[in-house]
Design a protein around this motif. Structure first.
Motif, PDB file in Angstrom:
ATOM      1  N   ALA A  47     105.863  26.705-112.714  1.00  0.00           N
ATOM      2  CA  ALA A  47     104.447  27.020-112.532  1.00  0.00           C
ATOM      3  C   ALA A  47     104.080  27.232-111.064  1.00  0.00           C
ATOM      4  N   ILE A  48     104.475  26.304-110.194  1.00  0.00           N
ATOM      5  CA  ILE A  48     104.050  26.410-108.796  1.00  0.00           C
ATOM      6  C   ILE A  48     104.664  27.628-108.114  1.00  0.00           C
ATOM      7  N   MET A  49     105.931  27.898-108.365  1.00  0.00           N
ATOM      8  CA  MET A  49     106.562  29.047-107.708  1.00  0.00           C
ATOM      9  C   MET A  49     106.025  30.367-108.255  1.00  0.00           C
ATOM     10  N   VAL A  50     105.636  30.402-109.518  1.00  0.00           N
ATOM     11  CA  VAL A  50     104.984  31.602-110.035  1.00  0.00           C
ATOM     12  C   VAL A  50     103.671  31.840-109.299  1.00  0.00           C
ATOM     13  N   LEU A  51     102.939  30.765-109.032  1.00  0.00           N
ATOM     14  CA  LEU A  51     101.702  30.901-108.262  1.00  0.00           C
ATOM     15  C   LEU A  51     101.980  31.400-106.852  1.00  0.00           C
ATOM     16  N   PHE A  52     103.001  30.843-106.208  1.00  0.00           N
ATOM     17  CA  PHE A  52     103.344  31.284-104.862  1.00  0.00           C
ATOM     18  C   PHE A  52     103.723  32.766-104.842  1.00  0.00           C
ATOM     19  N   LEU A  53     104.554  33.172-105.782  1.00  0.00           N
ATOM     20  CA  LEU A  53     104.964  34.577-105.829  1.00  0.00           C
ATOM     21  C   LEU A  53     103.773  35.493-106.090  1.00  0.00           C
ATOM     22  N   PHE A  54     102.857  35.047-106.928  1.00  0.00           N
ATOM     23  CA  PHE A  54     101.662  35.846-107.200  1.00  0.00           C
ATOM     24  C   PHE A  54     100.842  36.043-105.936  1.00  0.00           C
ATOM     25  N   VAL A  55     100.643  34.961-105.179  1.00  0.00           N
ATOM     26  CA  VAL A  55      99.857  35.066-103.941  1.00  0.00           C
ATOM     27  C   VAL A  55     100.570  35.952-102.928  1.00  0.00           C
ATOM     28  N   ILE A  56     101.895  35.800-102.825  1.00  0.00           N
ATOM     29  CA  ILE A  56     102.654  36.609-101.856  1.00  0.00           C
ATOM     30  C   ILE A  56     102.535  38.091-102.181  1.00  0.00           C
ATOM     31  N   MET A  57     102.728  38.448-103.422  1.00  0.00           N
ATOM     32  CA  MET A  57     102.698  39.864-103.803  1.00  0.00           C
ATOM     33  C   MET A  57     101.274  40.400-103.819  1.00  0.00           C
ATOM     34  N   LEU A  58     100.277  39.540-104.103  1.00  0.00           N
ATOM     35  CA  LEU A  58      98.890  39.993-104.081  1.00  0.00           C
ATOM     36  C   LEU A  58      98.459  40.381-102.674  1.00  0.00           C
ATOM     37  N   LEU A  59      98.897  39.594-101.686  1.00  0.00           N
ATOM     38  CA  LEU A  59      98.518  39.879-100.307  1.00  0.00           C
ATOM     39  C   LEU A  59      99.472  40.848 -99.621  1.00  0.00           C
ATOM     40  N   GLY A  60     100.544  41.227-100.298  1.00  0.00           N
ATOM     41  CA  GLY A  60     101.497  42.122 -99.677  1.00  0.00           C
ATOM     42  C   GLY A  60     102.274  41.480 -98.557  1.00  0.00           C
ATOM     43  N   ALA A  61     102.471  40.164 -98.633  1.00  0.00           N
ATOM     44  CA  ALA A  61     103.143  39.464 -97.538  1.00  0.00           C
ATOM     45  C   ALA A  61     104.620  39.807 -97.460  1.00  0.00           C
ATOM     46  N   GLU A  62     105.174  40.342 -98.573  1.00  0.00           N
ATOM     47  CA  GLU A  62     106.602  40.660 -98.520  1.00  0.00           C
ATOM     48  C   GLU A  62     106.896  41.832 -97.592  1.00  0.00           C
ATOM     49  N   ARG A  63     105.837  42.573 -97.184  1.00  0.00           N
ATOM     50  CA  ARG A  63     106.052  43.714 -96.300  1.00  0.00           C
ATOM     51  C   ARG A  63     105.897  43.360 -94.833  1.00  0.00           C
ATOM     52  N   VAL A  64     105.581  42.089 -94.534  1.00  0.00           N
ATOM     53  CA  VAL A  64     105.369  41.684 -93.155  1.00  0.00           C
ATOM     54  C   VAL A  64     106.717  41.605 -92.434  1.00  0.00           C
ATOM     55  N   LEU A  65     106.819  42.249 -91.288  1.00  0.00           N
ATOM     56  CA  LEU A  65     108.036  42.232 -90.479  1.00  0.00           C
ATOM     57  C   LEU A  65     107.771  41.473 -89.190  1.00  0.00           C
ATOM     58  N   PRO A  66     108.758  40.829 -88.635  1.00  0.00           N
ATOM     59  CA  PRO A  66     108.545  40.120 -87.371  1.00  0.00           C
ATOM     60  C   PRO A  66     108.190  41.092 -86.247  1.00  0.00           C
ATOM     61  N   GLU A  67     107.266  40.662 -85.407  1.00  0.00           N
ATOM     62  CA  GLU A  67     106.833  41.522 -84.309  1.00  0.00           C
ATOM     63  C   GLU A  67     107.902  41.625 -83.228  1.00  0.00           C
ATOM     64  N   GLU A  68     108.694  40.627 -83.035  1.00  0.00           N
ATOM     65  CA  GLU A  68     109.736  40.638 -82.019  1.00  0.00           C
ATOM     66  C   GLU A  68     110.897  39.766 -82.491  1.00  0.00           C
ATOM     67  N   PRO A  69     112.082  40.008 -82.019  1.00  0.00           N
ATOM     68  CA  PRO A  69     113.231  39.204 -82.439  1.00  0.00           C
ATOM     69  C   PRO A  69     113.052  37.756 -82.007  1.00  0.00           C
ATOM     70  N   PRO A  70     113.640  36.821 -82.770  1.00  0.00           N
ATOM     71  CA  PRO A  70     113.491  35.401 -82.428  1.00  0.00           C
ATOM     72  C   PRO A  70     114.072  35.096 -81.056  1.00  0.00           C
ATOM     73  N   ARG A  71     113.497  34.096 -80.421  1.00  0.00           N
ATOM     74  CA  ARG A  71     113.902  33.740 -79.080  1.00  0.00           C
ATOM     75  C   ARG A  71     115.277  33.088 -79.062  1.00  0.00           C
ATOM     76  N   PHE A  72     115.555  32.294 -80.101  1.00  0.00           N
ATOM     77  CA  PHE A  72     116.855  31.618 -80.185  1.00  0.00           C
ATOM     78  C   PHE A  72     117.506  31.996 -81.507  1.00  0.00           C
ATOM     79  N   PRO A  73     118.156  33.107 -81.598  1.00  0.00           N
ATOM     80  CA  PRO A  73     118.746  33.540 -82.868  1.00  0.00           C
ATOM     81  C   PRO A  73     119.879  32.636 -83.346  1.00  0.00           C
ATOM     82  N   TRP A  74     120.444  31.853 -82.459  1.00  0.00           N
ATOM     83  CA  TRP A  74     121.538  30.973 -82.834  1.00  0.00           C
ATOM     84  C   TRP A  74     121.066  29.643 -83.421  1.00  0.00           C
ATOM     85  N   LEU A  75     119.749  29.357 -83.367  1.00  0.00           N
ATOM     86  CA  LEU A  75     119.253  28.038 -83.753  1.00  0.00           C
ATOM     87  C   LEU A  75     119.432  27.777 -85.252  1.00  0.00           C
TER      88      LEU A  75
END
Length: 400
Positions: free
Chosen positions: A63-91
């Motif tokens: 139930a909870i993960m279905v709600l999370f997936l619904f909110v993510i896809m409703l807001l289109g959050a799956e299309r969000v890309l990072p603005e810049e590469p991470p500062r510590f990629p090895w972390l």
């Protein structure tokens, strides 16, 4: 085998939790979280808690993960890309490696220490209480071994259940305030108390006569599967009645206990809950009622101990009386009822705080995701055959 499964599933749980945090796609993060929940459910199964495992799968991974997936896809959050590469990629890889290293080291320590993970947990210590039904004694002191378990216990009263150690004990009855080193006991008997039992030590008979004795009634206070049932145990404490019958006089004469000898306790019997009239009769005689519980309200999922005894009157006659003791049934550890009782009694405040925290976290995630959505750019559409008088291009909606 159990340790091997723990290492494998534990490694999957650690990796899935780390991938959930470092994944750039919100959908992938949610899927990794579902995998982590499945690993936790498997751990519950290894701990012999199937109910919690099913709750983990149904509520969290379902139930909870279905709600999370619904909110993510409703807001289109799956299309969000990072603005810049991470500062510590090895972390992130370093954290995963350290967690797995810790898991391996802990496993080696368990193996090297030869810890037996298959040992059954010890049973809960037995419960013990004392019931005063000994005629001619106003109050009792009761000793179990060297410990005094009841002090100034009045006639027709009982002590509270206490957790006791299993074993074989000498139980001795004294008048209240008597000195065990100098005074003679009223009665003494050796009883055996087994693990997992709830034992009521019932003092019955007449003081100063050979009939004075102690009855060990082993009660079953576990939760009753039938939600509309009451568990009943009867004790015959009438010296002049070699055997008695306990009948349900509510509608007819239904036998509850038949042929109960003096100084004995019956086996546990389940009867229906509700308002009932219970009568005590000489064995084989359903016409001569000796004592009665008139219109007694029997609540479901309780255990009743009925002690039938007598009380001396001023004219030296005896009147048969009933001591009616009620004990609420206790659910089995880890059962749905036990988990529910703990959740909404002892842990109700932490439960509410976690629920509030999850609500705030979900709202915060929605707000942060909404602010980080990429700016939609405008798209100019040109018509093949523009109508007359239209000299400006049509600006369409934002591209997707």
């Amino acid at each position: 085998m159990e340790l091997t499964l723990f290492i494998i599933v534990g490694a999957i749980a650690v990796i899935s939790a780390a991938m959930m945090l470092i994944s750039e796609n919100a959908i992938y993060s949610a899927l990794f979280l579902i995998l982590n929940f499945a690993c936790i459910a498997f751990f519950f199964l290894m701990l012999n808690a199937p109910f919690l495992a099913m709750v983990q799968i149904t509520v969290y991974a379902g139930a909870i993960m279905v709600l999370f997936l619904f909110v993510i896809m409703l807001l289109g959050a799956e299309r969000v890309l990072p603005e810049e590469p991470p500062r510590f990629p090895w972390l992130a890889p370093a954290v995963i490696a350290l967690a797995l290293l810790f898991l391996v080291v802990a496993s080696i320590a368990i193996i090297g220490g030869e810890i037996d993970l298959t040992v059954e947990p010890e049973k809960t210590g037995p419960y013990l209480r004392v019931v005063h039904a000994l005629d001619g004694v106003e109050a009792l002191d009761v000793y179990v071994g060297d410990d005094r378990v009841a002090r100034n216990l009045d006639f027709r009263e009982s002590s509270d259940f206490e957790i006791w150690e299993a074993g074989r004990y000498d139980v001795v009855l004294y008048n209240a305030g008597a000195d065990p080193a100098a005074d003679d006991p009223l009665a003494e008997q050796t009883v055996t108390i087994d693990a997992g039992e709830a034992v009521s030590l019932v003092a019955v008979g007449r003081s100063g006569t050979p009939s004075a004795t102690l009855v060990a009634a082993a009660e079953d206070i576990a939760y009753i599967d039938d939600s509309d049932a009451v568990r009943v145990i009867a004790v015959n404490g009438l010296p002049d009645r070699s055997a008695v019958d306990v009948l349900d006089d509510t509608s007819g004469k239904t036998v509850v206990v038949r042929g109960l000898p003096y100084g004995q306790a019956s086996e546990a019997v389940e009867i229906g809950a509700g308002t009932r009239t219970i009568g005590l009769y000489p064995s084989g005689d359903s016409q001569t009622r000796l004592a009665v519980l008139e219109s007694e309200e029997l609540e479901a999922n309780t255990s009743r101990l009925w002690v039938f005894t007598e009380a001396r009157q001023p004219d030296n006659s005896f009147v048969d009386v009933v001591i009616n003791l009620e004990t609420e049934a206790r659910p089995t550890f880890g059962s749905p009822t036990h988990v529910g009782q703990l959740l909404y009694t002892r842990y109700v405040l932490p439960f509410e705080m976690v629920a509030l925290l999850l609500l705030v976290a979900m709202i915060g995630a929605i707000v942060l995701t909404h602010e980080t959505l990429s700016v939609r750019r405008q798209m100019v559409r040109r018509l093949a055959n523009p109508p007359a008088g239209l000299d400006q291009p049509i600006i369409g909606e934002s591209s997707k």
